[in-house]
Design a protein around this motif. Structure first.
Motif, short mmCIF file in Angstrom:
data_model
loop_
_atom_site.label_atom_id
_atom_site.label_comp_id
_atom_site.label_asym_id
_atom_site.label_seq_id
_atom_site.Cartn_x
_atom_site.Cartn_y
_atom_site.Cartn_z
N LEU A 34 -2.96 -3.43 -3.39
CA LEU A 34 -2.53 -4.39 -2.36
C LEU A 34 -2.28 -5.78 -2.94
O LEU A 34 -1.54 -6.57 -2.39
CB LEU A 34 -3.63 -4.53 -1.31
N GLU B 271 -8.97 -5.06 -3.17
CA GLU B 271 -7.52 -5.07 -2.91
C GLU B 271 -6.75 -4.52 -4.11
O GLU B 271 -5.77 -3.81 -3.97
CB GLU B 271 -7.03 -6.50 -2.59
N ASN C 282 -3.75 3.25 5.86
CA ASN C 282 -2.33 2.94 6.04
C ASN C 282 -2.02 2.36 7.41
O ASN C 282 -0.98 1.75 7.60
CB ASN C 282 -1.48 4.19 5.78
N LEU D 43 -6.61 -0.83 -4.41
CA LEU D 43 -5.71 -0.19 -3.45
C LEU D 43 -4.25 -0.45 -3.79
O LEU D 43 -3.35 0.11 -3.16
CB LEU D 43 -5.99 -0.74 -2.04
N LEU E 221 0.82 -1.20 0.00
CA LEU E 221 0.00 0.00 0.00
C LEU E 221 0.86 1.26 0.00
O LEU E 221 1.69 1.44 0.88
CB LEU E 221 -0.84 -0.04 1.28
#
Lengths: 814, 346
Positions: A129, A124, A150, A127, A41
């Motif tokens: 991720l 995900e 975060n 983001l 992230l």
């Protein structure tokens, strides 16, 4: 090699330094960055944890839901969502208006099918991720509502894929790179702490002895005993670290050795003590035919050029390369024998290469690990094993041999450094740059009282031996981008280009001027083709030892096949064929030796150019002219009378081709129509006219001779024509040479010069016997001092006619 | 009388344009001004006139004679030029394309090679030459390449059949023959032949055992430069390369040195360039070549005193430069010889 920013930040603080600055630093200290990958992230604003309070079907769209999502103490927000994988009460990640997702995707309040959405629930993938995009991310551990994203996820990592040049084995580790970055950014470097105190252990050993029977290849070997470990999975931090640089976690002990290998650059090997037979570790050369099944589950046969780590009965590890399944640490292992050694780089390199097996370990040993690094790495690894798998180190290790001695000092004159660089760097800066690389720098002076840096080289820097090596270190850290611009300093050296190059240029411009297009083909050709068309070359003399492909297995003896390739290729692409030429090196055999020669070859379709207007076909004489012109550029005078007709040749068409010169003269050529067999082998629809000219480099390098001026007459010539009927097979060149000789002889001592004898007509047919032809010559007479009269010329001409018939069987055609 | 003369002139003016050959012309002319011609007949009538009219008539006749002659001259000029024109045939359609072969041209690699050589000749370099078939000594040993360096592998370098003997490629000892992997071998041959100082460039073909793809070719071309003199500095190297790249790529070209490793130079650098002139491609740093200061070990090997002599060397790939300059995305086009490709640069 992959460098993980998170990993190196264990040793050097990079706070406030952007990834791009790290990339730049790596580049400028000499590690080319081949790629930068951001994982996890990135820092994100306005993205927080939310709770789905309720959701309903969208009034205007079957696939969408209208959700009420709480992100703070205020009223829930309305968010339109396409995913289905959540339930009321789930905690999810909500991007609020103003958030910018990776990929510069800005979230705004917007209407979706008539319903206003005040944010977005994220997957995900959205983001950055992971790859999961099946639905939105549902947070199983239910972080508090409103928590910034975060704080929910680990910080990400940045991975730099860098190239490490072979002179820098010291940089083949995360601390090695941290050291370079610390030097560049002038920050502190912190090595890992060692906690274990071996002297405080209970003492004793798990095996009886360690012996190196091959001291040259293994000068130094240390074996540590660790008792009572519990094998299990590694903790998250260790798995993450290994995975970040592309390694697969195995178990805590193996992972600890791998971690230290990549942390410090020292390969280590952990043995299961139970599997060591006879209580002995022996470092020796493999026995002939000895077999081992390496950890990649391949059975390998060893040879005495390879070094192994063995027990009393069998070999357990290909030293420095890979362990075997026989001594592997497994789930039931409790006692560990930990190896840390210095192996001779060339021994490991040879072994790895012979086995075709390159590992992280062999790669480092091959390039050279720190000869004094074995102990520190072992202690570091023991700390990790004890921390992760429990157990205890018994005490000081079993040691065979000593580390090779590599300590040295270099005296460096700072004036001399400035002289090499051509610009100013202060003594202080030089000293600081070197010291930042952990070199031991002392300032002193030489015999003339000029400043000198006495530089102690740490054992891990295998590349620094001479003052010039330190110049590079100083320049690297000073920054090669700070080399100041300067004027070009130039003065003529009064030399001329190599004669081969000059000649090549002249020939190229000659042929280009004649409308030939230059082409370029590979120098390597097919051995089968060579044998077929150039069978006179011994088969092996032009062969490569290690060709990559069968169609590129031999050196080319001629440029002609390449030119045919060009025609075939363009014919297939329906490009009209046109004259082409190539210049380049070819390899030709004479008397059992191969000579590299400069060749010029040219080719053109026999059918003339055309389009709306057909042109005359090209013939032998057209290409003979080109060959003559090429020779002229090399200062070779060509008399076509010396052309020899080609017969019985695979490449040239009989009756339409000639040769000239010979290897011993330094040049040779063949030209004319290419054998129709050959052109049809290339599927060409037109016959091809071509020429190939060869020069030895030595011939072209001969001393040029300046020509002397020849006076020429101011008086008109007297010309006489003479037609001779000769047997049909007699060459014009032969007759001309003979006639010229006779004419000169006849004119001798008459004060008349025979200026030239030239053929102006060739005739066969009516009035001439079937087995004969008529060759018409014009003989030009001239005098240096007067206008010739018939009275003077006629007797000479008569004498010539009488003489040429004599003994030749020729007849004068009236 | 005047009306007779007028009539004759009118007849001539009418008849002449139809005449197409000189023979016809002469024939016709005789019918007018020949011994039996109409004009000649008309002039003879002058004798029959009363003497008082004769001077006037004579004047008139002269006047018509001149006018006729002018017509004849004009016709003759017309016929002369028509006869000449007949020699070059009927008029051509100038818009037809030439039926002859198109122009010749140099291969792009040759063009770029000559361009670079010409740029470097201006600062005192001369072109040197060396063999493509080389030996391990000249290609590796003398260039300080470690004995077990991977470049020497059968995997990376083409070796020539061990039985092959060369007639004109010299060996140091009994070392193997190979195809040179770089033009740096010319450095060694030149230094062994010539005393310092020297400044040479050696363009030539090199070979690496690579599988061909868009950026690799079984053979390619390099230009090697070697400058040996007293007091040659890193700064000189940078200055000369800046000059080279500005000459090639325009005044806005920049170069960047990145520390690197080559066995025969110390320090060594890879050179990146960028140039706004090349548009999008030119905005990022692009690796273009390698260079460095000649390693003292190389000087020692060729018998130059490293305490006295200094120097720099650089080597650049001609194909790579050509591809950058012309925006070519596949090196194989340079060896495929499609006329449509080659002629773009003719």
């Amino acid at each position: 090699m992959i460098v993980s920013r998170n990993w190196i930040e264990r040793y050097v603080g990079l706070d406030g330094i952007e990834d791009s600055a790290v990339e730049h630093a790596l580049t400028m200290v000499g590690f080319e960055v081949e790629g930068v990958t951001r994982k996890g992230l990135p820092p994100l604003d306005n993205i927080v944890v939310g709770e789905v309070v309720s959701h309903d079907k969208h009034p205007n769209a079957d696939r969408l839901s209208v959700c009420q999502v709480r992100v703070d103490d205020g009223n829930p927000r309305t968010i339109v969502c396409g995913a289905k994988n959540f339930a009321d009460g789930d905690h999810v990640i909500v991007a609020l208006p103003g958030a910018v997702l990776p990929g510069d995707f800005e979230i705004k309040v917007s209407k979706l099918r008539g319903v206003e959405s005040q944010g977005m629930m994220c997957s995900e993938r959205e983001l950055g991720l992971g790859d999961d995009h099946a639905g939105i991310a549902v947070l199983a551990d239910r972080p508090e509502i409103g928590t910034p994203v975060n704080e929910v996820f680990d910080a990400g990592d940045t991975l730099f894929d860098i190239e490490i040049t072979p002179n820098r084995p010291d940089a083949l580790s995360q601390t090695g790179i941290a050291r370079e970055l610390a030097a560049w950014f002038k920050r502190d470097l912190v090595y890992p702490d060692i906690r274990v105190n071996l002297l405080a252990g209970p003492g004793g050993h798990l095996i009886e002895s360690v012996v190196s029977e091959t001291e040259e290849n293994c000068p130094h070997y240390r074996g540590y005993a660790i008792r009572g470990v519990k094998i299990g999975p590694s903790p998250r931090w260790l798995k993450t670290a290994l995975e970040s640089i592309g390694l697969r976690p195995v178990n805590n002990v193996v992972d600890a050795t791998n971690f230290v290998l990549h942390e410090l650059g020292q390969p280590l090997h952990a043995f299961d003590v139970r599997k060591i037979r006879g209580g002995r570790i022996i470092v020796r050369q493999a026995r002939k035919g000895e077999c081992i099944t390496t950890l990649d589950e391949k059975k390998r046969t060893l040879d005495p050029g390879m070094m192994v780590i063995a027990d009393a009965e069998r070999s357990l590890v290909v030293a420095g390369v890979m362990g075997s399944v026989d001594a592997e640490v497994d789930d039931t292992t409790t006692d560990i024998f930990l190896e840390s050694a210095y192996f001779n780089p060339s021994s490991v390199r040879r072994t790895a290469r012979t086995l075709g097996l390159s590992t992280d370990s062999s790669y480092r040993f091959e390039r050279g690990v720190d000869p004094r690094g074995a102990e520190f790495a072992a202690l570091r690894c023991i700390d990790l094993i004890v921390e992760l798998a429990g157990g205890e180190a018994l005490g000081p290790p079993l040691v065979a041999g000593e580390p090779p001695f590599t300590e040295r000092e270099i005296d460096l004159s700072t004036d001399w450094v400035r002289g090499c660089l051509g610009f100013d760097i202060s003594d202080e800066d030089m000293a600081a740059h070197l010291a930042s690389l952990e070199l031991d720098v002392r300032e002193t002076t030489d015999d003339n009282d000029r400043p000198l840096l006495r530089v102690g080289i740490p054992t891990f820097r295998l590349d620094l031996y001479r003052p010039i090596d330190l110049v590079e270190e100083i320049l690297r850290l000073h920054g090669t981008d700070k080399v100041p611009p300067a004027e070009v300093r130039t003065h003529g050296l009064l030399a001329e280009d190599d004669p081969l190059v000059v000649f090549n240029r002249r020939v190229a411009s000659l042929l280009i001027g004649r409308g030939y297009q230059e082409v370029a083909h590979y120098s390597l050709r097919d051995g089968v083709e060579l044998k077929k068309w150039y069978g006179h070359c011994a088969e092996d003399s032009l062969a490569l030892t290690n060709p990559l492909a069968s169609d590129a297995s031999h050196l080319r003896p001629s440029l002609i096949p390449g030119l045919l390739d060009c025609f075939a290729f363009n014919q297939a692409r329906l490009n009209p064929l046109a004259p082409v030429f190539e210049t380049g090196r070819v390899f030709r055999e004479y008397d059992g030796k191969v000579f590299e020669m400069l060749s010029i070859a040219f080719a053109l379709p026999r059918e003339g150019a055309g389009g709306w207007l057909r042109r005359e076909p090209v013939d032998f004489h057209a290409v003979a002219r080109v060959a003559q012109d090429i020779f002229q550029q090399a200062g070779v005078s060509v008399d076509p009378a010396r052309f020899e007709p080609v017969s019985g040749d695979s490449i040239w068409q009989e009756g339409h081709a000639a040769r000239f010169g010979g290897f011993k003269m330094g040049f040779e050529a063949a030209f004319g129509v290419l054998s129709l067999n050959m052109t049809s082998q290339w599927d060409l629809r037109t016959p091809v006219c071509a020429g190939a000219v060869y020069f030895t480099p030595e011939y072209l390098k001969r001393e040029p001779r300046r020509r002397r001026y020849q006076p020429f007459s101011a008086f008109p010539p007297a010309t006489r024509d003479l037609a001779l009927v000769v047997p049909v097979g007699t060459s014009a060149g032969h007759v001309r040479t003979e006639l010229q000789r006779v004419a000169r002889q006849a004119a001798k001592s008459t004060g008349i010069e025979v200026e030239s004898v030239d053929v102006f007509d060739v005739y066969q047919g009516k009035g001439i016997p079937a087995d004969a032809k008529s060759l018409a010559f014009s003989i030009v007479f001239r005098s240096a001092g007067r206008t010739l009269t018939d009275k003077e010329v006629n007797p000479v001409f008569d004498a010539i006619q009488a003489k040429i018939i004599e003994g030749t069987g020729y007849a004068v055609r009236k | 009388m005047e009306s007779d003369l007028q009539q004759i002139l009118a007849d001539v003016e009418e008849a002449l344009p139809a005449i197409e050959s000189k023979a016809q012309f002469e024939q016709y002319k005789a019918t007018v001004v020949g011994p039996n011609g109409k004009f000649t007949a008309a002039t003879k009538t002058i004798g029959k006139l009363p003497p008082a009219e004769r001077p006037g008539a004579g004047k008139l006749i002269n006047e018509y004679k001149t006018r006729l002659q002018a017509r004849f001259d004009e016709a003759l000029r017309r016929l002369d030029s028509a006869e000449l024109a007949a020699k070059v045939g009927p008029p051509v359609d100038v818009t037809l394309p030439s039926p002859d072969h198109g122009p010749g041209g140099a291969h792009l690699v040759s063009q770029v090679r000559e361009e670079i050589c010409s740029i470097l000749r201006k600062i005192g370099f001369v072109v040197a030459d060396g063999p493509e078939a080389e030996t391990e000594y000249f290609c590796f040993d003398a260039l300080n390449t470690p004995k077990d360096h991977p470049a020497r592998d059968l995997h990376d370098t083409y070796y020539i059949h061990p039985e092959t003997r060369f007639g004109n490629v010299s060996r140091k000892g009994g070392e193997r023959f190979l195809l040179r992997t770089h033009t740096s071998s010319v450095q060694i041959r030149t230094m062994l032949e010539q005393p310092p100082p020297l400044r040479i460039i050696a363009p030539g073909r090199c070979f690496r055992r690579d599988t061909a793809d868009a950026t690799h070719s079984a053979n390619f071309h390099q230009i090697e430069a070697l400058y040996v003199d007293k007091g040659v500095t890193v700064r000189d190297l940078k200055a000369d390369l800046d000059y080279l790249f500005r000459s090639l790529l325009g005044p806005d070209a920049e170069t960047r040195f990145r520390p690197h490793y080559f066995s025969y130079t110390e320090p060594s650098f890879e050179v990146d360039f960028r140039s706004a002139h090349l548009g999008k491609v030119g905005s990022e740093w692009m690796e273009i070549m390698g260079c460095g200061m000649v390693d003292p070990a190389v000087f020692a090997e060729v018998g130059y005193d490293p305490e006295v002599w200094t120097g720099y060397a650089f080597g650049l790939g001609i194909e790579r430069i050509a591809m950058t300059l012309y925006g070519i995305d596949d090196i194989r086009y340079l060896y495929q010889n499609d006329f449509r490709f080659l002629r773009q640069f003719a």
